[in-house]
Design an enzyme around this catalytic site. Structure first.
Site: not given
Length: 331
Positions: A46, A106, A166-167, A185
């Protein structure tokens, strides 16, 4: 020699194109973002841009606002505190909670988990697994002083283990002890890639790693601006909960205090507008008497009770279930 010369020329031209493209990207971003850009990077996953105006820091991923430091506490308190309250109210984790956070590189959700305390006293958080596909986000929020201060240095806490993957793959491969709390999230389901994170299959994997008396919360977009999207997430979670109950031979009636209840709620975040969340917890833990682990700057016992009331223009609407082979949310 001619071949070498052509190759060298091609390399020079390619480099020039890259430099021009990079300059063009920065020029467009200067026009796109009203605030000063203090950090801009492109990772394999990203485009990361952090802006600042006075004391307001904002994180943008692929052009989408992720948070404003002036009001992010509203979002993160809503994501974190109800699930912690429901898990702690079972009184079964004297050694502290095991928490899984999907996304949230974050560190802001991690900060709020670590700062919460069980209202009955003594117990806290034993361990947090943070799963974020982009390790660079975590690195920045660990290393850049201004960003590190936003999350209270939470990503440096020894109780936090970071997994850059990757989740869905993490959930599918996980074989460790079940978690007391799962917090999602994750990015909005606005593309085919992110749609999978809100399917019945993904939710089933998340419920599989959740302890029988644990609690799960996911962000679910806006019940006002994306009303059908929000309620589709609710209905898809309800389908996953019913499936888990069937597989484990549990009752699915909401009157059963041990049955998992699916509780939608919403808060107002000035940067985003009305924003929705969905809590999954044992039915007897999500009543109006649910005691939050702390009274937040925004979310309190009173405001959480209000958050579960939907005005007529945000009330439930019928939707399909979001599935891997029928990605209705990405449409």
């Amino acid at each position: 020699a001619r071949l070498l010369g052509c190759t060298a020329l091609a390399c020079v031209l390619f480099a020039a194109v890259l430099i021009s493209a990079d300059r063009a990207t920065h020029w467009v971003e200067d026009l796109l973002y009203q605030d000063d850009i203090i950090l801009a990077e492109t990772t394999p996953y990203q485009r990361i841009v952090v802006t600042r105006w006075k004391d307001d820091y904002r994180l943008h991923l692929n052009g989408h606002l992720q948070f404003s430091s002036r009001d992010e506490y509203r979002y993160h308190e809503a994501l974190v505190l109800p699930a912690l309250a429901a898990a702690w109210s079972t009184g079964q984790r004297d050694a502290g909670l095991r928490v899984l956070i999907l996304g949230g590189g974050d560190g802001l959700a991690v900060r709020d988990v670590l700062s919460a305390q069980d209202p009955s006293g003594g117990r806290s958080v034993a361990h947090i697994d943070l799963v974020d596909i982009d390790p660079r986000v975590v690195e920045l929020f660990r290393a850049v002083p201004a960003l590190r201060e936003l999350n209270g240095r939470s990503l440096l806490d020894t109780r936090v283990a970071v997994h850059a993957e990757d989740a869905m793959n993490y959930l599918r491969d996980y074989r460790g002890p079940r978690y007391d709390v799962v917090l999602m999230d994750l990015p909005d389901p606005s593309s085919v890639e992110t749609n999978k994170l809100y399917t019945d299959s993904f939710f089933a994997l998340a419920l599989r790693v959740l302890s029988p008396r644990g609690a799960l919360t996911t962000q679910a977009s806006s019940p006002f601006y994306a009303r059908r999207t929000f309620w589709c997430v609710v209905h898809t979670l309800e389908a996953a909960v019913r499936r888990r109950a069937e597989l484990e031979g549990q009752a699915v009636e909401t009157a059963d205090p041990n049955a998992l209840a699916v509780v939608p709620y919403h808060v107002y975040v000035p940067s985003f507008g009305e924003w929705g969340f969905v809590l999954v917890a044992p039915g007897n833990q999500v009543g109006l008497d649910l005691e939050l682990p702390r009274q937040g700057r925004y979310l309190t016992d009173r405001t959480f009770a209000q958050a579960r009331i939907f005005a007529p223009d945000m009330e439930k609407v019928a939707t399909e279930i979001n599935r891997l082979d029928q990605p209705v949310l990405s449409r």
